[in-house]
Design a protein around this motif. Structure first.
Motif, PDB file in Angstrom:
ATOM      1  N   VAL A  58       0.715 -13.473   0.474  1.00 26.73           N
ATOM      2  CA  VAL A  58       0.560 -13.895  -0.913  1.00 26.73           C
ATOM      3  C   VAL A  58      -0.581 -13.144  -1.585  1.00 26.73           C
ATOM      4  N   ARG A  59      -1.678 -12.961  -0.839  1.00 22.94           N
ATOM      5  CA  ARG A  59      -2.864 -12.338  -1.422  1.00 22.94           C
ATOM      6  C   ARG A  59      -3.663 -11.670  -0.319  1.00 22.94           C
ATOM      7  N   VAL A  60      -4.255 -10.515  -0.632  1.00 23.83           N
ATOM      8  CA  VAL A  60      -5.106  -9.802   0.315  1.00 23.83           C
ATOM      9  C   VAL A  60      -6.521  -9.784  -0.253  1.00 23.83           C
ATOM     10  N   VAL A  61      -7.477 -10.253   0.538  1.00 23.80           N
ATOM     11  CA  VAL A  61      -8.897 -10.230   0.166  1.00 23.80           C
ATOM     12  C   VAL A  61      -9.567  -9.321   1.194  1.00 23.80           C
ATOM     13  N   GLU A  62      -9.912  -8.116   0.775  1.00 21.08           N
ATOM     14  CA  GLU A  62     -10.366  -7.066   1.700  1.00 21.08           C
ATOM     15  C   GLU A  62     -11.406  -7.526   2.716  1.00 21.08           C
ATOM     16  N   GLU A  63     -12.432  -8.231   2.303  1.00 24.60           N
ATOM     17  CA  GLU A  63     -13.502  -8.608   3.222  1.00 24.60           C
ATOM     18  C   GLU A  63     -13.164  -9.830   4.066  1.00 24.60           C
ATOM     19  N   LEU A  64     -12.126 -10.556   3.704  1.00 27.41           N
ATOM     20  CA  LEU A  64     -11.824 -11.831   4.357  1.00 27.41           C
ATOM     21  C   LEU A  64     -10.561 -11.784   5.201  1.00 27.41           C
ATOM     22  N   GLY A  65      -9.457 -11.344   4.636  1.00 27.44           N
ATOM     23  CA  GLY A  65      -8.180 -11.331   5.328  1.00 27.44           C
ATOM     24  C   GLY A  65      -7.051 -11.477   4.328  1.00 27.44           C
TER      25      GLY A  65
ATOM     26  N   VAL B 290      -5.573  -9.258  11.575  1.00 26.89           N
ATOM     27  CA  VAL B 290      -4.439  -8.676  10.852  1.00 26.89           C
ATOM     28  C   VAL B 290      -3.744  -7.594  11.667  1.00 26.89           C
ATOM     29  N   ALA B 291      -4.493  -6.779  12.366  1.00 23.84           N
ATOM     30  CA  ALA B 291      -3.909  -5.684  13.152  1.00 23.84           C
ATOM     31  C   ALA B 291      -4.748  -5.474  14.405  1.00 23.84           C
ATOM     32  N   ARG B 292      -4.162  -4.785  15.358  1.00 26.71           N
ATOM     33  CA  ARG B 292      -4.919  -4.428  16.563  1.00 26.71           C
ATOM     34  C   ARG B 292      -5.911  -3.332  16.179  1.00 26.71           C
ATOM     35  N   GLY B 293      -7.115  -3.465  16.640  1.00 24.56           N
ATOM     36  CA  GLY B 293      -8.122  -2.466  16.334  1.00 24.56           C
ATOM     37  C   GLY B 293      -8.747  -2.679  14.967  1.00 24.56           C
TER      38      GLY B 293
ATOM     39  N   ILE C  70      -9.489  -0.928   5.679  1.00 24.12           N
ATOM     40  CA  ILE C  70      -8.894  -1.246   4.382  1.00 24.12           C
ATOM     41  C   ILE C  70      -7.617  -2.048   4.630  1.00 24.12           C
ATOM     42  N   LEU C  71      -7.699  -3.382   4.469  1.00 18.77           N
ATOM     43  CA  LEU C  71      -6.559  -4.261   4.765  1.00 18.77           C
ATOM     44  C   LEU C  71      -5.323  -3.917   3.950  1.00 18.77           C
ATOM     45  N   SER C  72      -5.506  -3.511   2.698  1.00 13.68           N
ATOM     46  CA  SER C  72      -4.353  -3.223   1.849  1.00 13.68           C
ATOM     47  C   SER C  72      -3.554  -2.016   2.334  1.00 13.68           C
ATOM     48  N   GLU C  73      -4.089  -1.275   3.287  1.00 11.28           N
ATOM     49  CA  GLU C  73      -3.314  -0.192   3.904  1.00 11.28           C
ATOM     50  C   GLU C  73      -2.399  -0.734   5.001  1.00 11.28           C
ATOM     51  N   VAL C  74      -2.643  -1.980   5.425  1.00 11.54           N
ATOM     52  CA  VAL C  74      -1.865  -2.587   6.505  1.00 11.54           C
ATOM     53  C   VAL C  74      -0.916  -3.657   5.979  1.00 11.54           C
ATOM     54  N   VAL C  75      -1.389  -4.493   5.049  1.00 13.00           N
ATOM     55  CA  VAL C  75      -0.567  -5.559   4.475  1.00 13.00           C
ATOM     56  C   VAL C  75      -0.667  -5.546   2.951  1.00 13.00           C
TER      57      VAL C  75
END
Length: 106
Positions: free
Chosen positions: A51-58, A76-79, A83-88
């Motif tokens: 629903v929402r991505v907050v870079e520093e939080l999840g 969110v990911a292994r390793g 930048i979370l928005s590159e993953v989700v």
């Protein structure tokens, strides 16, 4: 934990051209839900929509429960994911597992 639009809603999923699949109901906790966060069990696997991505939080994920769930940035990911928005991205379908449910239903 996260929330899905699948069985309890009759609204069809819409796909954006070159974009993720999403449901209008997944964007808010305003829709009534039969599934309560307190009913979820540790280790339970669920499908959900980011629903929402907050870079520093999840990211917050809608799994169809009465509240959205938080997937912490470290989960969110292994390793390392700088930048979370590159993953989700919002609207993305994901598989999540319930890590814990607080007595307050969080």
């Amino acid at each position: 934990l996260p929330r899905s639009s699948a069985p309890k809603h009759s609204t069809a999923l819409a796909a954006l051209a070159d974009g993720p699949i999403f449901s209008e109901e997944a964007w808010s906790d305003d829709m009534p839900s039969e599934l309560k966060v307190q009913d979820l069990e540790e280790g339970q696997e669920l499908s959900g929509i980011v629903v929402r991505v907050v870079e520093e939080l999840g990211c917050f994920v809608d799994v169809g429960a009465d509240k959205q769930g938080l997937v912490h940035a470290t989960q969110v990911a292994r390793g390392y994911t700088p930048i979370l928005s590159e993953v989700v991205q919002p609207g993305q379908m994901v598989q999540v597992w319930v890590k814990a449910v607080s007595p307050e239903g969080r």
